[in-house]
Write a protein that holds these residues in place. Structure first.
Motif, PDB file in Angstrom:
ATOM      1  N   ILE A 188      -9.256  -3.518  -2.400  1.00 21.45           N
ATOM      2  CA  ILE A 188      -9.456  -2.120  -2.806  1.00 21.45           C
ATOM      3  C   ILE A 188     -10.285  -1.381  -1.757  1.00 21.45           C
ATOM      4  CG2 ILE A 188     -10.481  -0.622  -4.563  1.00 21.45           C
ATOM      5  CD1 ILE A 188      -9.796  -2.887  -6.602  1.00 21.45           C
ATOM      6  N   LEU A 189     -11.317  -2.029  -1.230  1.00 19.52           N
ATOM      7  CA  LEU A 189     -12.124  -1.408  -0.183  1.00 19.52           C
ATOM      8  C   LEU A 189     -11.294  -1.163   1.080  1.00 19.52           C
ATOM      9  CD1 LEU A 189     -15.503  -3.361  -0.485  1.00 19.52           C
ATOM     10  CD2 LEU A 189     -15.002  -1.037  -1.277  1.00 19.52           C
ATOM     11  N   LYS A 190     -10.424  -2.117   1.405  1.00 21.21           N
ATOM     12  CA  LYS A 190      -9.564  -1.973   2.589  1.00 21.21           C
ATOM     13  C   LYS A 190      -8.717  -0.719   2.505  1.00 21.21           C
ATOM     14  CE  LYS A 190      -5.477  -4.113   4.723  1.00 21.21           C
ATOM     15  NZ  LYS A 190      -4.513  -5.260   4.639  1.00 21.21           N
ATOM     16  N   HIS A 191      -8.205  -0.417   1.313  1.00 22.79           N
ATOM     17  CA  HIS A 191      -7.283   0.708   1.136  1.00 22.79           C
ATOM     18  C   HIS A 191      -7.956   1.936   0.515  1.00 22.79           C
ATOM     19  CE1 HIS A 191      -3.802  -1.658   2.315  1.00 22.79           C
ATOM     20  NE2 HIS A 191      -4.174  -2.616   1.481  1.00 22.79           N
ATOM     21  N   ALA A 192      -9.287   1.951   0.477  1.00 21.13           N
ATOM     22  CA  ALA A 192     -10.007   3.019  -0.221  1.00 21.13           C
ATOM     23  C   ALA A 192      -9.659   4.407   0.303  1.00 21.13           C
ATOM     24  CB  ALA A 192     -11.510   2.782  -0.127  1.00 21.13           C
ATOM     25  N   GLU A 193      -9.613   4.562   1.620  1.00 21.49           N
ATOM     26  CA  GLU A 193      -9.304   5.880   2.186  1.00 21.49           C
ATOM     27  C   GLU A 193      -7.900   6.327   1.799  1.00 21.49           C
ATOM     28  OE1 GLU A 193     -11.369   6.447   6.377  1.00 21.49           O
ATOM     29  OE2 GLU A 193     -10.518   4.426   6.210  1.00 21.49           O
ATOM     30  N   ILE A 227      -0.364   6.434 -11.628  1.00 22.94           N
ATOM     31  CA  ILE A 227      -0.294   6.209 -10.183  1.00 22.94           C
ATOM     32  C   ILE A 227      -1.579   5.561  -9.692  1.00 22.94           C
ATOM     33  CG2 ILE A 227      -0.151   7.362  -7.946  1.00 22.94           C
ATOM     34  CD1 ILE A 227       1.751   9.370  -9.178  1.00 22.94           C
ATOM     35  N   ALA A 228      -2.722   6.004 -10.199  1.00 24.84           N
ATOM     36  CA  ALA A 228      -4.001   5.432  -9.781  1.00 24.84           C
ATOM     37  C   ALA A 228      -4.063   3.938 -10.099  1.00 24.84           C
ATOM     38  CB  ALA A 228      -5.151   6.170 -10.465  1.00 24.84           C
ATOM     39  N   PHE A 229      -3.694   3.557 -11.315  1.00 21.06           N
ATOM     40  CA  PHE A 229      -3.762   2.147 -11.700  1.00 21.06           C
ATOM     41  C   PHE A 229      -2.778   1.306 -10.888  1.00 21.06           C
ATOM     42  CE2 PHE A 229      -5.306   3.042 -16.350  1.00 21.06           C
ATOM     43  CZ  PHE A 229      -6.456   3.614 -15.828  1.00 21.06           C
ATOM     44  N   ALA A 230      -1.575   1.844 -10.642  1.00 20.44           N
ATOM     45  CA  ALA A 230      -0.583   1.106  -9.856  1.00 20.44           C
ATOM     46  C   ALA A 230      -1.097   0.840  -8.444  1.00 20.44           C
ATOM     47  CB  ALA A 230       0.735   1.873  -9.807  1.00 20.44           C
ATOM     48  N   LEU A 231      -1.652   1.856  -7.809  1.00 22.65           N
ATOM     49  CA  LEU A 231      -2.173   1.690  -6.451  1.00 22.65           C
ATOM     50  C   LEU A 231      -3.336   0.709  -6.421  1.00 22.65           C
ATOM     51  CD1 LEU A 231      -1.975   5.407  -5.289  1.00 22.65           C
ATOM     52  CD2 LEU A 231      -0.742   3.499  -4.240  1.00 22.65           C
ATOM     53  N   ILE A 232      -4.193   0.762  -7.421  1.00 24.45           N
ATOM     54  CA  ILE A 232      -5.315  -0.177  -7.493  1.00 24.45           C
ATOM     55  C   ILE A 232      -4.811  -1.607  -7.630  1.00 24.45           C
ATOM     56  CG2 ILE A 232      -7.211  -0.928  -8.993  1.00 24.45           C
ATOM     57  CD1 ILE A 232      -7.742   2.098  -9.499  1.00 24.45           C
ATOM     58  N   ALA A 251      -3.407  -2.716  -4.265  1.00 26.73           N
ATOM     59  CA  ALA A 251      -4.490  -2.914  -3.302  1.00 26.73           C
ATOM     60  C   ALA A 251      -5.227  -4.211  -3.585  1.00 26.73           C
ATOM     61  CB  ALA A 251      -5.450  -1.727  -3.351  1.00 26.73           C
ATOM     62  N   ALA A 252      -5.493  -4.481  -4.870  1.00 27.15           N
ATOM     63  CA  ALA A 252      -6.154  -5.732  -5.242  1.00 27.15           C
ATOM     64  C   ALA A 252      -5.290  -6.932  -4.868  1.00 27.15           C
ATOM     65  CB  ALA A 252      -6.452  -5.734  -6.747  1.00 27.15           C
ATOM     66  N   LEU A 253      -3.984  -6.832  -5.102  1.00 29.73           N
ATOM     67  CA  LEU A 253      -3.079  -7.934  -4.777  1.00 29.73           C
ATOM     68  C   LEU A 253      -2.995  -8.168  -3.273  1.00 29.73           C
ATOM     69  CD1 LEU A 253      -0.142  -7.305  -7.285  1.00 29.73           C
ATOM     70  CD2 LEU A 253      -2.031  -8.924  -7.496  1.00 29.73           C
ATOM     71  N   ASP A 254      -3.111  -7.108  -2.481  1.00 28.46           N
ATOM     72  CA  ASP A 254      -3.128  -7.267  -1.032  1.00 28.46           C
ATOM     73  C   ASP A 254      -4.342  -8.096  -0.605  1.00 28.46           C
ATOM     74  OD1 ASP A 254      -2.250  -6.782   1.686  1.00 28.46           O
ATOM     75  OD2 ASP A 254      -3.859  -5.316   1.843  1.00 28.46           O
ATOM     76  N   GLY A 255      -5.475  -7.828  -1.239  1.00 33.30           N
ATOM     77  CA  GLY A 255      -6.666  -8.618  -0.950  1.00 33.30           C
ATOM     78  C   GLY A 255      -6.508 -10.070  -1.339  1.00 33.30           C
ATOM     79  N   ILE A 256      -5.822 -10.307  -2.461  1.00 38.18           N
ATOM     80  CA  ILE A 256      -5.605 -11.682  -2.924  1.00 38.18           C
ATOM     81  C   ILE A 256      -4.608 -12.408  -2.021  1.00 38.18           C
ATOM     82  CG2 ILE A 256      -4.614 -13.033  -4.824  1.00 38.18           C
ATOM     83  CD1 ILE A 256      -5.781 -10.848  -6.715  1.00 38.18           C
ATOM     84  N   GLU A 257      -3.499 -11.732  -1.698  1.00 37.98           N
ATOM     85  CA  GLU A 257      -2.457 -12.367  -0.874  1.00 37.98           C
ATOM     86  C   GLU A 257      -2.980 -12.754   0.500  1.00 37.98           C
ATOM     87  OE1 GLU A 257       2.017 -11.403   0.898  1.00 37.98           O
ATOM     88  OE2 GLU A 257       1.210 -10.251  -0.774  1.00 37.98           O
ATOM     89  N   LEU A 299       6.581   3.155 -12.394  1.00 35.40           N
ATOM     90  CA  LEU A 299       5.846   2.676 -11.230  1.00 35.40           C
ATOM     91  C   LEU A 299       4.751   1.701 -11.651  1.00 35.40           C
ATOM     92  CD1 LEU A 299       5.183   3.079  -8.122  1.00 35.40           C
ATOM     93  CD2 LEU A 299       3.497   4.761  -8.897  1.00 35.40           C
ATOM     94  N   LEU A 300       4.002   2.035 -12.684  1.00 34.54           N
ATOM     95  CA  LEU A 300       2.932   1.154 -13.145  1.00 34.54           C
ATOM     96  C   LEU A 300       3.490  -0.117 -13.771  1.00 34.54           C
ATOM     97  CD1 LEU A 300      -0.008   0.514 -13.626  1.00 34.54           C
ATOM     98  CD2 LEU A 300       0.033   2.007 -15.640  1.00 34.54           C
ATOM     99  N   LYS A 301       4.570   0.002 -14.528  1.00 37.69           N
ATOM    100  CA  LYS A 301       5.182  -1.196 -15.109  1.00 37.69           C
ATOM    101  C   LYS A 301       5.638  -2.168 -14.023  1.00 37.69           C
ATOM    102  CE  LYS A 301       8.199   0.624 -18.010  1.00 37.69           C
ATOM    103  NZ  LYS A 301       9.208   0.685 -19.106  1.00 37.69           N
ATOM    104  N   ASN A 302       6.176  -1.636 -12.930  1.00 37.96           N
ATOM    105  CA  ASN A 302       6.603  -2.493 -11.826  1.00 37.96           C
ATOM    106  C   ASN A 302       5.419  -3.217 -11.188  1.00 37.96           C
ATOM    107  OD1 ASN A 302       9.266  -1.728 -12.191  1.00 37.96           O
ATOM    108  ND2 ASN A 302       9.237  -0.168 -10.602  1.00 37.96           N
TER     109      ASN A 302
END
Length: 388
Positions: A261-266, A326-331, A334-340, A109-112
């Motif tokens: 990351i803030l957007k998806h924090a919850e 899992i934590a790093f993958a989600l982060i 989330a960061a990429l969502d903010g960038i996109e 998951l993280l590699k992806n």
């Protein structure tokens, strides 16, 4: 960074007798199976099977065969084992019998996530974990107590700090396994310690975090102590955090990453704070509960530290019981969502949120495990990322 052929040659030349093939369940608990060194060629070629129905959250008994495929780049010799008849460890990728990656393998998951960031955005993210832990004394039966090893405070020195020699032992062991420690010190709580290690790519950082926790527990036990990574082992004392420092290869994208990351924090909270005890820590003793960011502000969920070199962000809400993969993958996602979506973060919070009884204009993190799980279960973002 060995290749398969180099690992096979190393094992032969260095008198390695046992190889531990390590993997992780969904909670991030490390599992392993030991094979004889002469079985390593088969492990590389065909994989080593295990019963996936015996791993919580994996598969049912009617389709329980999965295979471990060792990653040769993760080879480490266990320095506390004998020099003759050495024991090595490699982390593994989990695959189905037909060779396709297993979707619940957290390393995959993280590699992806790393691959997606590079291929779609030409972006690399580096991670620098900071892991806090307590050292407790054992009773006469060798069981853990809640009696701290010492009563020292933040960055105290000997004789108040009794953990200096153990931290030194841990650092030497880390070095011998290829992990470069950068700093170690006594933390705020009695018997509480922290060791930080060098920045690396996300997968290496997650592997190093898992190895670090294993080494700390092992070296503590050899010194007659118990290493506790729970988020709030002592009521009224500082909890143990897992501070996740992230830097981006393109620093101009950092504000967007913070916003994502803030957007998806919850939605992330259930995976960053995975136990009931986690929610006793948040909001106390410098553990944040407000979803916001600030420059040099340790009372916010995300802090942007003062630095003279690479700019980074620090996520302060996570604790050491989480699964780092899992934590790093989600982060990352989330960061990429903010960038996109070119998200812009709110203004930084400059005040001490711990000194204010209420901040009604700032959202707070979920305050119970049940609430965090409900938010995660209903999250389309989480479903898209985890795909199971």
């Amino acid at each position: 960074m060995y290749t398969e052929s180099e690992v096979l040659e190393f094992v032969k030349e260095e008198d390695v007798k046992f190889v531990r093939l390590a993997f992780f369940d969904l909670k991030g608990k490390q599992k392993n199976i030991s094979i004889m060194a002469d079985q390593l060629h088969r492990a590389f070629e065909l994989g080593i099977s295990f019963d996936a129905s015996a791993i919580d959250g994996f598969e049912s008994p009617d389709k329980s065969d999965l295979f471990l495929h060792p990653d040769p780049t993760t080879l480490s010799v266990l320095p506390w084992r004998p020099n003759t008849g050495k024991v090595c460890r490699m982390f593994c990728n989990i695959k189905y019998p037909d060779g396709t990656p297993y979707e619940k393998d957290c390393r995959t998951l993280l590699k992806n996530a790393i691959k997606y960031a590079k291929e779609k955005y030409n972006l690399s993210l580096s991670f620098g974990p900071e892991v806090e832990f307590y050292l407790f004394k054992l009773n006469e039966a060798g069981e853990s107590t809640k009696i701290p090893f010492d009563n020292a405070g933040y960055m105290d020195i000997a004789p108040e700090d009794k953990g200096e020699n153990i931290r030194r032992d841990i650092c030497f062991t880390l070095e011998s396994m290829g992990i470069i420690p950068e700093a170690s010190h006594h933390e705020e709580g009695p018997g509480q310690n922290e060791i930080d290690f060098k920045y690396s790519d996300a997968l290496t950082a997650a592997d190093n975090t898992a190895t670090f926790k294993w080494i700390v527990r092992t070296r503590a036990a050899s010194n007659g102590l118990y290493a506790d990574f729970s988020p709030k082992p002592l009521e009224g004392q500082a909890g143990s955090g897992f501070h996740i420092n992230v830097s981006l290869s393109d620093e101009s994208k950092m504000p967007n990453a913070i916003a994502g990351i803030l957007k998806h924090a919850e939605e992330l909270t259930y995976f960053l704070n995975t136990t009931e005890e986690s929610y006793n820590r948040l909001g106390e003793c410098k553990a944040p509960k407000y979803i916001c960011w600030g420059n040099q502000n340790r009372s916010t969920m995300i802090r942007v530290p003062a630095t003279k070199k690479i700019k980074r962000l620090e996520i302060r809400s996570a604790d050491p019981e989480c699964n780092p993969y899992i934590a790093f993958a989600l982060i990352i996602y989330a960061a990429l969502d903010g960038i996109e979506n070119n998200l812009i973060p709110p203004a930084p919070v400059e005040e001490n949120l711990f000194a204010n009884a209420s901040k009604n204009d700032i959202k707070v993190l979920p305050d119970t495990l049940d609430l965090a799980k409900k938010i995660a279960d209903e999250s389309e973002f989480v479903k898209k990322v985890l795909k199971y």
